[in-house]
Design an enzyme around this catalytic site. Structure first.
Site, PDB file in Angstrom:
ATOM      1  N   CYS A 218       0.849  -1.189   0.000  1.00 47.42           N
ATOM      2  CA  CYS A 218       0.000   0.000   0.000  1.00 47.42           C
ATOM      3  C   CYS A 218       0.890   1.246   0.000  1.00 47.42           C
ATOM      4  CB  CYS A 218      -0.939   0.112   1.197  1.00 47.42           C
ATOM      5  SG  CYS A 218      -2.093  -1.270   1.323  1.00 47.42           S
TER       6      CYS A 218
ATOM      7  N   LYS B 244       5.404  -4.286  -4.959  1.00 50.01           N
ATOM      8  CA  LYS B 244       6.864  -4.157  -4.949  1.00 50.01           C
ATOM      9  C   LYS B 244       7.437  -4.242  -3.534  1.00 50.01           C
ATOM     10  CE  LYS B 244      10.786  -2.905  -6.992  1.00 50.01           C
ATOM     11  NZ  LYS B 244      11.412  -4.013  -7.741  1.00 50.01           N
TER      12      LYS B 244
HETATM   13  O1  M6R Z   1      12.682  -5.063  -1.351  1.00 47.89           O
HETATM   14  P1  M6R Z   1      13.253  -6.434  -1.153  1.00 47.89           P
HETATM   15  O2  M6R Z   1      14.470  -6.679  -1.978  1.00 47.89           O
HETATM   16  O3  M6R Z   1      13.463  -6.794   0.284  1.00 47.89           O
HETATM   17  O4  M6R Z   1      12.130  -7.412  -1.706  1.00 47.89           O
HETATM   18  C1  M6R Z   1      12.262  -8.799  -1.589  1.00 47.89           C
HETATM   19  C2  M6R Z   1      11.312  -9.517  -2.505  1.00 47.89           C
HETATM   20  O5  M6R Z   1       9.989  -9.201  -2.193  1.00 47.89           O
HETATM   21  C3  M6R Z   1      11.560  -9.161  -3.979  1.00 47.89           C
HETATM   22  O6  M6R Z   1      12.885  -9.407  -4.325  1.00 47.89           O
HETATM   23  C4  M6R Z   1      10.632  -9.965  -4.908  1.00 47.89           C
HETATM   24  O7  M6R Z   1      10.949 -11.316  -4.834  1.00 47.89           O
HETATM   25  C5  M6R Z   1      10.733  -9.436  -6.339  1.00 47.89           C
HETATM   26  N1  M6R Z   1       9.458  -8.943  -6.755  1.00 47.89           N
HETATM   27  C6  M6R Z   1      11.090 -10.441  -7.343  1.00 47.89           C
HETATM   28  O8  M6R Z   1      11.219  -9.887  -8.603  1.00 47.89           O
END
Ligand code: M6R
Length: 602
Positions: A2, A597
């Site tokens: 959000c 994201k």
């Molecule tokens: O912001 P972060 O790197 O901690 O996020 C971790 C995962 O949620 C993120 O890498 C997710 O797997 C991606 N959407 C993959 O492309």
């Protein structure tokens, strides 16, 4: 998940809120809404609806006012509907919320408001609670209310009875704030408001901000004024658009040579890795006897590469943990453990909670983070920032390759400090690392070949990926990319494991992606390719040029680097494969279904 935004000032609030929500959509895009204080009616008027911000925009053309709050939602409590969209109003109080209020059922029953609620959300309860606590003093009401909440929250709040003022409070979930001559802006993320000022601050947890046209006043829960630490935005927010690409993901894939180079070059001096610019002391690497990497999703896949590199080059044991499981796995941590958290956003709650746990247990902590001033960065003893710049597409690309670039540097640093490589060995390692951006550029220049190869996968429902050694964790990442943006069920396997069960799934016409980059594993990998070919699989091979063999009919040649360095160009080529499948299927590449994201709920 959000996104929240707030503004009060001298300009039209609607335009600022909608623009900000468009930049925050990557945090959730189930529904959106805004509330703007209407000076004639002397109340906050709300427009909200299921769907994207574009839909909301059309419904708000007659909204006028200079003060407002907005929200873009990733549904947790309550399905996707107009009623469950934010903002939520109860009595005098209108709120937008990011986070999860775990005890909302209890509060609902205590307040006895079930029949007055209009949504199934936990967030509406926050509005009801603040309204019930309100006795003329906004800060008092907010503090009394949030003290009763358990869970995480970032709340932007308006009161009908307090015109032209926005309040904000948070626990874990982020809120940033900046100011210019036109007013004061708050948001979940600096990308939404960075164009208004380069100077911003992160609202400290458990403080209440009162935001008016000309400034902000921040008090802790005891009523003391709190000074904030101003941060300087080092991203070029103006280059934040798609720059002519149809999707952010393609733009971000194309940026990789530049951002990998930027991440590496600023940390090399005299051919040696140098983290003095990050203020990371060599001692944390020197004294550690083991490393635990904690992360989620793509960031965890970067950690798996780090493990392979550090264990093979430095002979130091490395374990990699899914952040969401870390605390429940009785992890072995002591003062000799260096915990490395990896996160693009720096806000992933599972990673943040695991980091706090590791610190409590006495570990040294280092985070590899992309977003400056983010919660994980602030919670860590040491931080190395990747220089990826803003990553907007939900599917992570340049964040991953820059995280891996940092792992190469850490590997070189530890190797030198622990003397598994001498000066010459480290400088050879760094010199090969310096060739990676050009190798990635070479892949990008030939992307049309990958596009051609991707066509055979458009109707696939399942796909498999096989590789050995460091190619295997690289394929875990490639497989995640394909799944999340093309909705093809894909699984990556260490090629040698195939015969222990999975080969039963290989039938005629099934796509199998084979990755062949490791000189010392090539003959075994070719045998595994033959095994799936002889069962009818359509094999597409991504192969290092010098390892190409006649068994490979559909293939993409990868540029030549030493074994350890092949994986970045390999993963970039597989990011492109996933991208082309998704865009040719006509999918919304940047905003895949059900995803967001930034994952700020456990
Ligand atoms: O912001 P972060 O790197 O901690 O996020 C971790 C995962 O949620 C993120 O890498 C997710 O797997 C991606 N959407 C993959 O492309």
């Amino acid at each position: 998940m959000c996104g929240i935004i707030g503004y009060t000032g001298y300009s039209d609030a609607r335009g600022i809120l909608l623009k900000g929500l468009k930049s925050l959509e990557y945090r959730g895009y189930d529904s959106a809404g805004i509330s703007v204080y209407h000076p004639d009616f002397k109340e906050c008027l709300t427009v909200k609806c299921e769907g994207r911000v574009e839909r909301l925009e059309k419904k708000t053309s007659d909204v006028k006012g200079n003060t407002g709050i907005g929200h873009t939602r990733w549904a947790t409590h309550g399905g996707v509907s107009d009623a469950n969209s934010h903002p939520h109003k109860f009595g005098n109080v209108t709120v937008v919320h990011n986070g999860i209020i775990e005890n909302y059922e209890t509060i609902k029953n205590t307040l006895n408001v079930a029949d007055k609620l209009k949504s199934q959300t936990d967030s509406e309860i926050a509005a009801a609670l603040i309204d019930r606590c309100f006795n003329g003093e906004a800060e008092d009401a907010i503090i009394s209310a949030v003290k009763k909440l358990s869970g995480t929250y970032a709340l932007a709040i308006m009161f009908d009875s307090i015109p032209d003022t926005v309040f904000a409070v948070r626990n874990v979930s982020p809120i940033v704030c900046c100011q210019n001559e036109n007013g004061v802006y708050i948001a979940s993320d600096i990308t939404a408001i960075g164009e208004y000022s380069e100077d911003y601050f992160v609202l400290p947890e458990f403080t209440v901000a009162r935001i008016t046209k000309d400034g902000f006043d921040i008090k802790d829960f005891s009523g003391n004024t709190v000074d904030v630490e101003m941060l300087r935005l080092d991203w070029d927010i103006k280059s934040n658009g798609k720059c002519g690409y149809p999707f952010y993901m393609e733009k971000e894939i194309m940026e990789q040579p530049r951002v990998i180079e930027k991440t590496i070059l600023s940390r090399i001096s005299d051919s040696m890795p140098d983290f003095s610019g990050d203020k990371v002391d060599d001692a944390i690497f020197e004294r550690c006897k083991s490393i635990s990497v904690i992360a989620c999703g793509t960031a965890m896949h970067a950690g798996l590469i780090g493990k392979q590199l550090i264990e093979s080059v430095c002979a130091l044991p490395v374990s990699v943990h899914m952040a969401s499981e870390y605390m429940y796995s009785n992890p072995i941590i002591d003062k000799d453990t260096l915990v490395i958290c990896v996160s693009q956003s720096g806000e992933t709650i599972d990673t943040l909670e695991a980091l706090k746990y590791a610190r409590q247990k006495g570990a040294d902590t280092l985070s590899i983070v992309n977003v400056r001033g983010s919660s994980i960065a602030r919670e860590s003893d040491n931080v190395i920032y990747t220089d990826a710049g803003p990553e907007i597409a939900v599917a992570s690309t340049k964040a991953y390759t820059t995280q891996v670039a940092v792992f190469y540097l850490i590997t070189a640093k530890i190797a030198y400090l622990k003397q598994t490589l001498n000066y010459e060995g480290v400088s050879n390692f760094i010199s090969e690392l310096n060739k990676v951006p050009a190798a990635v550029e070479n892949v990008l220049e030939r992307r049309a070949d990958i596009h051609r190869l991707s066509k055979s996968m458009l109707t696939a429902e399942h796909a498999f990926m096989i590789g050995r050694g460091i190619d295997y964790p690289a394929l875990l990442e490639a497989s995640l990319k394909l799944k999340e943006i093309s909705y093809i069920h894909s699984e990556a396997f260490a090629s040698g494991e195939l015969k222990h069960g999975t080969i039963a799934l290989i039938t005629g016409g099934i796509p199998v992606i084979a990755l062949v980059t490791q000189q010392y594993l090539v003959s075994k990998q070719i045998s595994n390719i033959r095994e799936v070919q002889s069962r009818g699989a359509d094999v597409i091979t991504f192969v290092r040029k010098s390892l190409k063999s006649d068994d490979m009919q559909n293939y993409f040649e990868l540029p030549e680097l030493d074994d350890e360095f092949m994986l970045i160009p390999a993963v970039v080529s597989l990011q492109l494969l996933a991208y082309y499948v998704s865009s040719d299927k006509g999918l919304d590449v940047d905003k895949p279904r059900n995803l967001a994201k930034v994952v700020t709920v456990e």
